[in-house]
Motif scaffolding. Structure first.
Motif, PDB file in Angstrom:
ATOM      1  N   GLU A  41       0.805  -1.219   0.000  1.00  0.00           N
ATOM      2  CA  GLU A  41       0.000   0.000   0.000  1.00  0.00           C
ATOM      3  C   GLU A  41       0.841   1.274   0.000  1.00  0.00           C
ATOM      4  OE1 GLU A  41      -2.495  -0.581   3.418  1.00  0.00           O
ATOM      5  OE2 GLU A  41      -3.616  -2.192   2.462  1.00  0.00           O
ATOM      6  N   ILE A  42       2.169   1.136   0.080  1.00  0.00           N
ATOM      7  CA  ILE A  42       3.058   2.292   0.196  1.00  0.00           C
ATOM      8  C   ILE A  42       3.609   2.701  -1.168  1.00  0.00           C
ATOM      9  CG2 ILE A  42       5.251   3.117   1.175  1.00  0.00           C
ATOM     10  CD1 ILE A  42       4.752   1.132   3.491  1.00  0.00           C
ATOM     11  N   GLY A  43       3.525   3.996  -1.458  1.00  0.00           N
ATOM     12  CA  GLY A  43       4.094   4.527  -2.695  1.00  0.00           C
ATOM     13  C   GLY A  43       5.266   5.455  -2.455  1.00  0.00           C
ATOM     14  N   THR A  44       5.390   5.946  -1.211  1.00  0.00           N
ATOM     15  CA  THR A  44       6.437   6.898  -0.871  1.00  0.00           C
ATOM     16  C   THR A  44       6.915   6.627   0.551  1.00  0.00           C
ATOM     17  OG1 THR A  44       5.381   8.586  -2.259  1.00  0.00           O
ATOM     18  CG2 THR A  44       6.959   9.375  -0.633  1.00  0.00           C
ATOM     19  N   VAL A  45       8.231   6.728   0.754  1.00  0.00           N
ATOM     20  CA  VAL A  45       8.821   6.530   2.075  1.00  0.00           C
ATOM     21  C   VAL A  45       9.518   7.818   2.506  1.00  0.00           C
ATOM     22  CG1 VAL A  45      10.661   5.306   3.319  1.00  0.00           C
ATOM     23  CG2 VAL A  45       9.093   4.029   1.854  1.00  0.00           C
ATOM     24  N   LEU A  46       9.322   8.190   3.770  1.00  0.00           N
ATOM     25  CA  LEU A  46      10.011   9.316   4.391  1.00  0.00           C
ATOM     26  C   LEU A  46      11.063   8.748   5.333  1.00  0.00           C
ATOM     27  CD1 LEU A  46       6.841  11.352   5.423  1.00  0.00           C
ATOM     28  CD2 LEU A  46       8.297  11.762   3.429  1.00  0.00           C
ATOM     29  N   MET A  47      12.269   9.295   5.278  1.00  0.00           N
ATOM     30  CA  MET A  47      13.354   8.813   6.122  1.00  0.00           C
ATOM     31  C   MET A  47      14.086   9.980   6.759  1.00  0.00           C
ATOM     32  SD  MET A  47      15.030   5.889   3.712  1.00  0.00           S
ATOM     33  CE  MET A  47      15.491   4.857   5.117  1.00  0.00           C
ATOM     34  N   GLY A  48      14.673   9.709   7.907  1.00  0.00           N
ATOM     35  CA  GLY A  48      15.559  10.668   8.546  1.00  0.00           C
ATOM     36  C   GLY A  48      16.991  10.415   8.102  1.00  0.00           C
ATOM     37  N   ARG A  49      17.895  11.305   8.499  1.00  0.00           N
ATOM     38  CA  ARG A  49      19.296  11.213   8.101  1.00  0.00           C
ATOM     39  C   ARG A  49      19.946   9.915   8.582  1.00  0.00           C
ATOM     40  NH1 ARG A  49      23.557  11.744  10.982  1.00  0.00           N
ATOM     41  NH2 ARG A  49      22.431  12.749  12.673  1.00  0.00           N
ATOM     42  N   VAL A  50      19.757   9.563   9.844  1.00  0.00           N
ATOM     43  CA  VAL A  50      20.401   8.376  10.394  1.00  0.00           C
ATOM     44  C   VAL A  50      19.863   7.113   9.722  1.00  0.00           C
ATOM     45  CG1 VAL A  50      20.746   6.987  12.476  1.00  0.00           C
ATOM     46  CG2 VAL A  50      20.932   9.482  12.591  1.00  0.00           C
ATOM     47  N   GLY A  51      18.547   7.008   9.622  1.00  0.00           N
ATOM     48  CA  GLY A  51      17.951   5.840   8.971  1.00  0.00           C
ATOM     49  C   GLY A  51      18.397   5.721   7.528  1.00  0.00           C
TER      50      GLY A  51
END
Length: 186
Positions: A41-51
């Motif tokens: 169901e996911i089309g976009t992922v948000l990530m932080g710098r460390v991840g």
């Protein structure tokens, strides 16, 4: 309008940091099925710098036979960082967010498309929850006490009402709980 979601593995004592250190012996087929449904169901992922830094160093080289490797390498990724430069974002389908993170998410959310998922960033999930932008928060509790590590929520956080919309227990004792934020009343 797109939905913003997050899913975090955590221990009974609430640790969400480095779940690879405590989840390995409790991951089961049912949990794999749950993860497959979410990834679909996911089309976009948000990530932080460390991840981003950790995952970009691992997943592009992981076996593409692994469902998660194929998913995370192929999905559109946006990285929130105040220290990375655009030239430092080299993972396929990844871009640096060069504007205010919450405004960027509001714009993404207002558009058309599949779910937007915060991954690899405890602080991102916290920001989204407390800004009222998180539509669903999935907590996957592993039957273990981790003992040390960061928690998602901390003393002093604002009271935030959630509604349990789905729960499931797997054969190895993992509890998958899906919450949504209730409207705040004044």
């Amino acid at each position: 309008m797109r939905k913003v979601i997050a899913g975090l593995f955590h221990s009974v004592d609430g640790v969400v940091e480095a779940p690879n250190l405590f989840q390995f012996d409790s991951f089961d087929d049912e949990l794999g099925e749950e993860m497959g449904v979410i990834m679909g169901e996911i089309g976009t992922v948000l990530m932080g710098r460390v991840g981003y830094s950790e995952w970009a160093g691992y997943w592009p080289n992981a076996s593409q036979d692994l469902d998660f490797a194929a998913f995370i390498n192929g999905v559109q990724k946006f990285v929130a960082s105040e220290t990375l430069e655009p030239s430092g974002i080299t993972w396929t389908n990844a871009s640096l967010i060069e504007s205010d993170f919450l405004d960027f998410v509001r714009e993404l959310k207002a558009g058309e498309g599949s779910d937007i998922c915060a991954m690899g960033g405890i602080s991102l999930v916290r920001q989204l929850v407390f800004a009222g932008l998180m539509d669903e928060l999935t907590l996957i509790t592993h039957p273990v006490i981790a003992g040390t590590g960061r928690h998602l929520f901390e003393p002093g956080d604002p009271t935030t009402r959630l509604e349990l919309i789905r729960a499931r227990t797997t054969s190895k004792g993992n509890v998958v709980q899906v919450y949504r934020r209730l409207a705040q009343h004044s």
